[in-house]
Design a protein around this motif. Structure first.
Motif, PDB file in Angstrom:
ATOM      1  N   PRO A 150       0.851  -1.399   0.053  1.00 21.72           N
ATOM      2  CA  PRO A 150      -0.089   0.030   0.010  1.00 21.72           C
ATOM      3  C   PRO A 150       0.721   1.101  -0.114  1.00 21.72           C
ATOM      4  N   TYR A 151       0.210   2.290  -0.360  1.00 24.51           N
ATOM      5  CA  TYR A 151       0.905   3.630  -0.101  1.00 24.51           C
ATOM      6  C   TYR A 151       1.728   3.810   1.285  1.00 24.51           C
TER       7      TYR A 151
ATOM      8  N   GLU B 169      -0.186   2.033   6.550  1.00 24.02           N
ATOM      9  CA  GLU B 169      -0.663   0.753   6.016  1.00 24.02           C
ATOM     10  C   GLU B 169      -1.645   0.015   6.912  1.00 24.02           C
TER      11      GLU B 169
ATOM     12  N   TYR C 265      -4.946   8.306   4.163  1.00 20.25           N
ATOM     13  CA  TYR C 265      -3.833   8.774   3.618  1.00 20.25           C
ATOM     14  C   TYR C 265      -4.256  10.301   3.232  1.00 20.25           C
TER      15      TYR C 265
ATOM     16  N   ARG D  32      -8.538   8.603  -4.387  1.00 20.46           N
ATOM     17  CA  ARG D  32      -8.629   7.555  -4.994  1.00 20.46           C
ATOM     18  C   ARG D  32      -7.623   7.653  -6.483  1.00 20.46           C
TER      19      ARG D  32
ATOM     20  N   LEU E 242      -4.074   7.901  -5.816  1.00 21.85           N
ATOM     21  CA  LEU E 242      -3.591   6.280  -5.515  1.00 21.85           C
ATOM     22  C   LEU E 242      -3.360   5.569  -6.893  1.00 21.85           C
TER      23      LEU E 242
ATOM     24  N   HIS F 242       0.162   3.801  -7.822  1.00 16.94           N
ATOM     25  CA  HIS F 242       0.418   2.627  -8.098  1.00 16.94           C
ATOM     26  C   HIS F 242       0.718   2.439  -9.505  1.00 16.94           C
TER      27      HIS F 242
ATOM     28  N   LEU G 198      -3.684  -3.640   2.352  1.00 16.49           N
ATOM     29  CA  LEU G 198      -4.510  -2.483   2.256  1.00 16.49           C
ATOM     30  C   LEU G 198      -5.324  -2.288   3.197  1.00 16.49           C
TER      31      LEU G 198
ATOM     32  N   GLU H 119      -8.204   2.437  -1.419  1.00 20.61           N
ATOM     33  CA  GLU H 119      -7.039   2.097  -2.100  1.00 20.61           C
ATOM     34  C   GLU H 119      -7.342   0.720  -3.078  1.00 20.61           C
TER      35      GLU H 119
END
Length: 322
Positions: A125-126, A135, A140, A144, A147, A151, A171, A176
Motif C-alpha cells: 500500500p501507499y 498501512e 492517506y 483515489r 492512489l 501505484h 491494504l 485503495e
C-alpha cells in the motif's frame, strides 16, 4: 498475462492453495539488517541472492505461491535512497525474476506431484512507501485518483516482468483497493488478489466493514481473490465468513504468527489473548476452522517461517490421503 484466474486454475488440482510465509523474518534470520525505509526491498540491491534463497526455501517447504520482495519497492522510494529511476525500475522487475528462478530450481516442467507454483508480485500500500505505519490506519493524503497514479508505474513494471498475478496486500482502505481495480480495468487480462489488513473480526484497518469491501470488489474485472493478511490469528475465521457472505471468489488468508509488534520499540512480543494455543497457535491448527469458514488459500505473514509452511503443506497432504 492470461485472462483466466490463476488461483482458480491451481485450485482445480489442490484442496486449497498454500501461500508462502514471511520474507523479512527469514532474511533477518540470514543476518540481514532490514531497519530501513525500504525494508526487505533494500536487499534487491544489496543481497538479491538471499531473497532468492528464501523464496526457494518456501517452495521446498511446499508453498504453491511465492510473494515477491516488491512490497516496499517503488521508484520514488529507491530514488530517495540514491538510485536512478532506471535502476529502480530494474530492481522492481528483479523481484519477480528472483522468485521465478527459485521456482525453477524446485519445480520442473512435466512434474506431476504438485501443480506449478505461482509467483505473485507484491504491491504494497501507499502507507508502506510512507513507512510511517499508515498501512495499518489508512487516512492517506491521496484520493483515489492520486492512489491510482502512485501505484501505476510499479503495477505496470511488475506485469511486464511476467508475474503470474499481482498481490495487492495489507491494504488498509477500500479506496485503495478500488484504485487497484481501476488499474486492473486499464489492463485487460491482468489479475490481482486484494488482501486487507484488519483491526478486528469484522473491519479492515480504517474501520470499513470487510463485508462492504467484499461486496464492492466481488465483480470487478481482474480481481482473482479477496482476503486478509498481516492480521491477528483470532480475527481470521470471522473475517473469512464475512467475505464469503458477499462473494464467491477465492478467499485468501495469511495472518501473522500470533506475536504482537510494538511500533515504538520496534520489537515483537507474545500475543495476549483468550484463545488457547491448541486453537490458534499455528497455521495448520487454524486451517481446519478457516477452511470450514470458506478459505481457499492459507499462508503466513509476519514472523512465520518455512517450517510453518511445511507443517501447513504436510497437513494438507494428510487430509488428501485421509
Amino acid at each position: 498475462m492470461s485472462e483466466s484466474n490463476p488461483i482458480k486454475a491451481l485450485l482445480a488440482d489442490v484442496p486449497f492453495m498454500v501461500i508462502d510465509g514471511a520474507l523479512a523474518t527469514e532474511l533477518e534470520a540470514l543476518g540481514c539488517d532490514l531497519n530501513d525505509a525500504l525494508w526487505s526491498a533494500r536487499l534487491l540491491t544489496q543481497a538479491p541472492e538471499k531473497i532468492r534463497q528464501v523464496h526457494q526455501a518456501y517452495f521446498e517447504a511446499g508453498a504453491d505461491c511465492a510473494i515477491t520482495a516488491s512490497y516496499q519497492a517503488t521508484v520514488p522510494g529507491f530514488m530517495q535512497a540514491g538510485l536512478t529511476a532506471e535502476e529502480a525500475r530494474a530492481l522492481i522487475q528483479l523481484s519477480v525474476t528472483l522468485a521465478q528462478q527459485a521456482r525453477d530450481a524446485v519445480w520442473q516442467p512435466g512434474q506431476t506431484d504438485r501443480p506449478k507454483p505461482l509467483v505473485a508480485a507484491s504491491v504494497g500500500p501507499y502507507g508502506a512507501y510512507l513507512a510511517d505505519g499508515s498501512e495499518y490506519r489508512g487516512g492517506y493524503d491521496l484520493d483515489r485518483a492520486g492512489l491510482v497514479e502512485f501505484h501505476r508505474e510499479r503495477f505496470e513494471l511488475l506485469l511486464a516482468a511476467g508475474a503470474d498475478l499481482l498481490a495487492a496486500e495489507t491494504l488498509p482502505s477500500l479506496e485503495e483497493a478500488l484504485a487497484i481495480t481501476d488499474l486492473l480495468a486499464e489492463h485487460p487480462g491482468a489479475q490481482a488478489w486484494i488482501t486487507f489488513s484488519a483491526k478486528d473480526g469484522q473491519h479492515i484497518s480504517d474501520g470499513t466493514p470487510i463485508e462492504e469491501c467484499a461486496a464492492a470488489l466481488a465483480n470487478r474485472p481482474g480481481v482473482a481473490a479477496i482476503g486478509v493478511n498481516c492480521t491477528a490469528l483470532p480475527h481470521i475465521e470471522s473475517l473469512i465468513q464475512a467475505i464469503r457472505r458477499q462473494c464467491d471468489l477465492p478467499v485468501l488468508v495469511y495472518p501473522n504468527s500470533g506475536e504482537v509488534y510494538d511500533p515504538v520499540t520496534k520489537t515483537w512480543h507474545p500475543a495476549q489473548c483468550d484463545h488457547t494455543a491448541a486453537d490458534l497457535s499455528g497455521l495448520a491448527q487454524g486451517g481446519e476452522h478457516w477452511l470450514a469458514a470458506g478459505a481457499s488459500g492459507i499462508g503466513g505473514c509476519c514472523r512465520t517461517t518455512p517450517e510453518d509452511i511445511q507443517a501447513l503443506a504436510e497437513w494438507r497432504r494428510s487430509r488428501q490421503l485421509a
